[in-house]
Design an enzyme around this catalytic site. Structure first.
Site, PDB file in Angstrom:
ATOM      1  N   GLN A 101      62.299  58.025  53.283  1.00 31.42           N
ATOM      2  CA  GLN A 101      63.272  57.076  52.721  1.00 31.42           C
ATOM      3  C   GLN A 101      63.118  57.048  51.201  1.00 31.42           C
ATOM      4  O   GLN A 101      63.924  56.418  50.504  1.00 31.42           O
ATOM      5  CB  GLN A 101      63.052  55.681  53.285  1.00 31.42           C
ATOM      6  N   ASN A 102      62.072  57.677  50.707  1.00 26.39           N
ATOM      7  CA  ASN A 102      61.751  57.608  49.283  1.00 26.39           C
ATOM      8  C   ASN A 102      62.599  58.586  48.483  1.00 26.39           C
ATOM      9  O   ASN A 102      63.023  59.621  48.992  1.00 26.39           O
ATOM     10  CB  ASN A 102      60.257  57.874  49.062  1.00 26.39           C
ATOM     11  N   HIS A 119      67.424  58.986  51.952  1.00 27.37           N
ATOM     12  CA  HIS A 119      68.138  58.117  50.991  1.00 27.37           C
ATOM     13  C   HIS A 119      68.383  58.825  49.668  1.00 27.37           C
ATOM     14  O   HIS A 119      68.644  58.173  48.660  1.00 27.37           O
ATOM     15  CB  HIS A 119      67.349  56.819  50.759  1.00 27.37           C
ATOM     16  N   CYS A 127      78.712  62.910  41.076  1.00 30.38           N
ATOM     17  CA  CYS A 127      79.955  62.325  40.546  1.00 30.38           C
ATOM     18  C   CYS A 127      80.709  61.615  41.664  1.00 30.38           C
ATOM     19  O   CYS A 127      80.900  62.186  42.749  1.00 30.38           O
ATOM     20  CB  CYS A 127      80.834  63.435  39.962  1.00 30.38           C
ATOM     21  N   CYS A 130      84.411  63.861  41.807  1.00 30.89           N
ATOM     22  CA  CYS A 130      84.498  65.254  42.323  1.00 30.89           C
ATOM     23  C   CYS A 130      83.289  65.644  43.159  1.00 30.89           C
ATOM     24  O   CYS A 130      83.225  66.764  43.664  1.00 30.89           O
ATOM     25  CB  CYS A 130      84.648  66.214  41.143  1.00 30.89           C
ATOM     26  N   CYS A 148      81.006  62.429  34.373  1.00 28.59           N
ATOM     27  CA  CYS A 148      81.092  63.844  34.751  1.00 28.59           C
ATOM     28  C   CYS A 148      82.063  64.568  33.813  1.00 28.59           C
ATOM     29  O   CYS A 148      82.895  63.924  33.165  1.00 28.59           O
ATOM     30  CB  CYS A 148      81.588  63.920  36.198  1.00 28.59           C
ATOM     31  N   SER A 189      58.541  49.136  56.036  1.00 31.69           N
ATOM     32  CA  SER A 189      58.597  47.790  56.633  1.00 31.69           C
ATOM     33  C   SER A 189      59.452  47.783  57.891  1.00 31.69           C
ATOM     34  O   SER A 189      59.573  46.747  58.550  1.00 31.69           O
ATOM     35  CB  SER A 189      59.173  46.804  55.610  1.00 31.69           C
ATOM     36  N   ALA A 232      47.778  54.127  52.556  1.00 34.66           N
ATOM     37  CA  ALA A 232      48.066  55.502  53.006  1.00 34.66           C
ATOM     38  C   ALA A 232      47.176  56.527  52.305  1.00 34.66           C
ATOM     39  O   ALA A 232      46.841  57.558  52.885  1.00 34.66           O
ATOM     40  CB  ALA A 232      49.537  55.820  52.749  1.00 34.66           C
TER      41      ALA A 232
HETATM   42  N1  APR Z   1      49.832  52.166  52.119  1.00 28.68           N
HETATM   43  C1  APR Z   1      50.524  51.971  53.277  1.00 28.68           C
HETATM   44  N2  APR Z   1      51.518  51.064  53.400  1.00 28.68           N
HETATM   45  C2  APR Z   1      51.823  50.340  52.298  1.00 28.68           C
HETATM   46  C3  APR Z   1      51.156  50.488  51.062  1.00 28.68           C
HETATM   47  C4  APR Z   1      50.114  51.444  51.004  1.00 28.68           C
HETATM   48  N3  APR Z   1      49.414  51.667  49.885  1.00 28.68           N
HETATM   49  N4  APR Z   1      51.698  49.616  50.164  1.00 28.68           N
HETATM   50  C5  APR Z   1      52.675  48.954  50.817  1.00 28.68           C
HETATM   51  N5  APR Z   1      52.748  49.383  52.095  1.00 28.68           N
HETATM   52  C6  APR Z   1      53.688  48.982  53.149  1.00 28.68           C
HETATM   53  C7  APR Z   1      54.101  47.538  53.116  1.00 28.68           C
HETATM   54  O1  APR Z   1      53.211  46.741  53.904  1.00 28.68           O
HETATM   55  C8  APR Z   1      55.500  47.601  53.763  1.00 28.68           C
HETATM   56  O2  APR Z   1      55.401  47.507  55.174  1.00 28.68           O
HETATM   57  O3  APR Z   1      54.870  49.726  52.933  1.00 28.68           O
HETATM   58  C9  APR Z   1      55.996  48.993  53.380  1.00 28.68           C
HETATM   59  C10 APR Z   1      57.025  48.992  52.284  1.00 28.68           C
HETATM   60  O4  APR Z   1      58.175  48.341  52.774  1.00 28.68           O
HETATM   61  P1  APR Z   1      59.492  48.288  51.853  1.00 28.68           P
HETATM   62  O5  APR Z   1      59.114  47.822  50.503  1.00 28.68           O
HETATM   63  O6  APR Z   1      60.526  47.524  52.646  1.00 28.68           O
HETATM   64  O7  APR Z   1      59.937  49.804  51.710  1.00 28.68           O
HETATM   65  P2  APR Z   1      60.721  50.694  52.764  1.00 28.68           P
HETATM   66  O8  APR Z   1      60.338  50.345  54.165  1.00 28.68           O
HETATM   67  O9  APR Z   1      60.583  52.090  52.346  1.00 28.68           O
HETATM   68  O10 APR Z   1      62.242  50.244  52.513  1.00 28.68           O
HETATM   69  C11 APR Z   1      63.229  50.951  53.213  1.00 28.68           C
HETATM   70  O11 APR Z   1      64.933  49.826  51.952  1.00 28.68           O
HETATM   71  O12 APR Z   1      65.613  48.950  49.973  1.00 28.68           O
HETATM   72  C12 APR Z   1      65.765  50.024  50.808  1.00 28.68           C
HETATM   73  O13 APR Z   1      66.419  52.186  50.200  1.00 28.68           O
HETATM   74  C13 APR Z   1      65.341  51.301  50.150  1.00 28.68           C
HETATM   75  O14 APR Z   1      64.286  53.208  51.183  1.00 28.68           O
HETATM   76  C14 APR Z   1      64.212  51.809  51.022  1.00 28.68           C
HETATM   77  C15 APR Z   1      64.443  51.086  52.340  1.00 28.68           C
END
Ligand code: APR
Length: 245
Positions: A101-102, A119, A127, A130, A148, A189, A232
């Protein structure tokens, strides 16, 4: 806890197809804040004002300021030991692909080759007229939202709220999830759909779910088989070492 790692590692070693599904938590130890933890990006930049396609089109320069600054931050960040552990799992033949998702490109920078950018990626522009894509010019200041050559408004090539997931990313992710024997879910999350549906789809097709997170999520009581609690940058290298035996 050691037993959980042993069971998770055994599932990986016995699997024909392992995938990872990652969220912002996977990049926190690279210096990129996540979105919803205390102090996260959405606390400082309300998503309804900065992360919807409507907000971007109605006030491009204001919204562009956030994405420009994020782009700068991403360029200064490097993969952390968690990213490297996933790349080494691929090198061992134990990871078929990463669905992330990153938007920071850190899985590719760490050496993973099959990365589905669910994402998009903030290092590219697209753009709105186009649909031309181009790399973000790292040498340029971009004081205003870029235009663009066709005159259309450009935006970061990321999926804003209100936009659809690229068809390729949807199809490839569903295929990988259906065929996965093991899914390593890292740092998400589990609150944003359709991304959060991917591990659930794999589970319905019989996959063993390993979840690496600082804290339990909505996945944990329902689909997670092995919950590896911690950052992680620590849990993934330990899991890799356990897989290696
Ligand atoms: N190691 C492991 N987990 C971690 C760490 C870490 N160092 N730091 C934070 N977390 C966990 C948090 O506990 C949380 O559960 O990572 C999760 C981050 O959650 P979000 O901030 O909601 O991010 P994400 O789940 O990627 O969001 C999904 O939402 O806003 C949109 O497009 C955006 O891709 C994103 C999507």
């Amino acid at each position: 806890m050691v037993e959980r790692y042993a069971k998770a590692a055994e599932a990986i070693r016995n699997a024909a197809s392992v995938i990872a599904v990652t969220g912002a938590g996977a990049s926190v130890e690279s210096g990129i804040p996540d979105f919803r933890s205390p102090g996260g990006l959405w606390e400082r930049f309300p998503p309804e004002e900065y992360a919807t396609i409507e907000a971007y089109v109605s006030d491009p320069d204001r919204v562009w300021a956030l994405w420009r600054d994020l782009g700068k931050m991403f360029r200064e960040c490097t993969p952390n030991p968690g990213h490297h552990a996933l790349a080494e799992l691929e090198g061992l033949g134990c990871l078929r692909g990463v669905i992330t998702q990153n938007i920071d490109g850190l899985h590719q920078a760490a050496g993973n080759h099959h990365v589905v950018e669910y994402h998009g990626n903030a290092s590219r522009l697209v753009c709105l007229s186009c649909k031309r894509r181009m790399p973000l010019d790292t040498g340029r200041e971009y004081t205003h939202a870029p235009l663009c050559d066709c005159g259309g408004l450009m935006k970061p090539d990321v999926v804003l709220f209100g936009e659809v997931i690229p068809v390729y990313a949807q199809m490839e992710s569903q295929n990988l999830a259906r065929e996965a024997d093991v899914v390593i879910v890292v740092g998400t999350s589990a609150t944003v759909y359709p991304a959060a549906e991917i591990p659930a789809l794999a589970k319905r097709h019989g996959a063993y779910i390993i979840e690496c997170n600082l804290e339990p999520t909505d996945f944990t009581p329902y689909i997670t088989d092995a919950f590896l609690q911690g950052p992680a940058g620590k849990t993934l290298p330990y899991l890799l070492d356990t897989v290696r035996g």
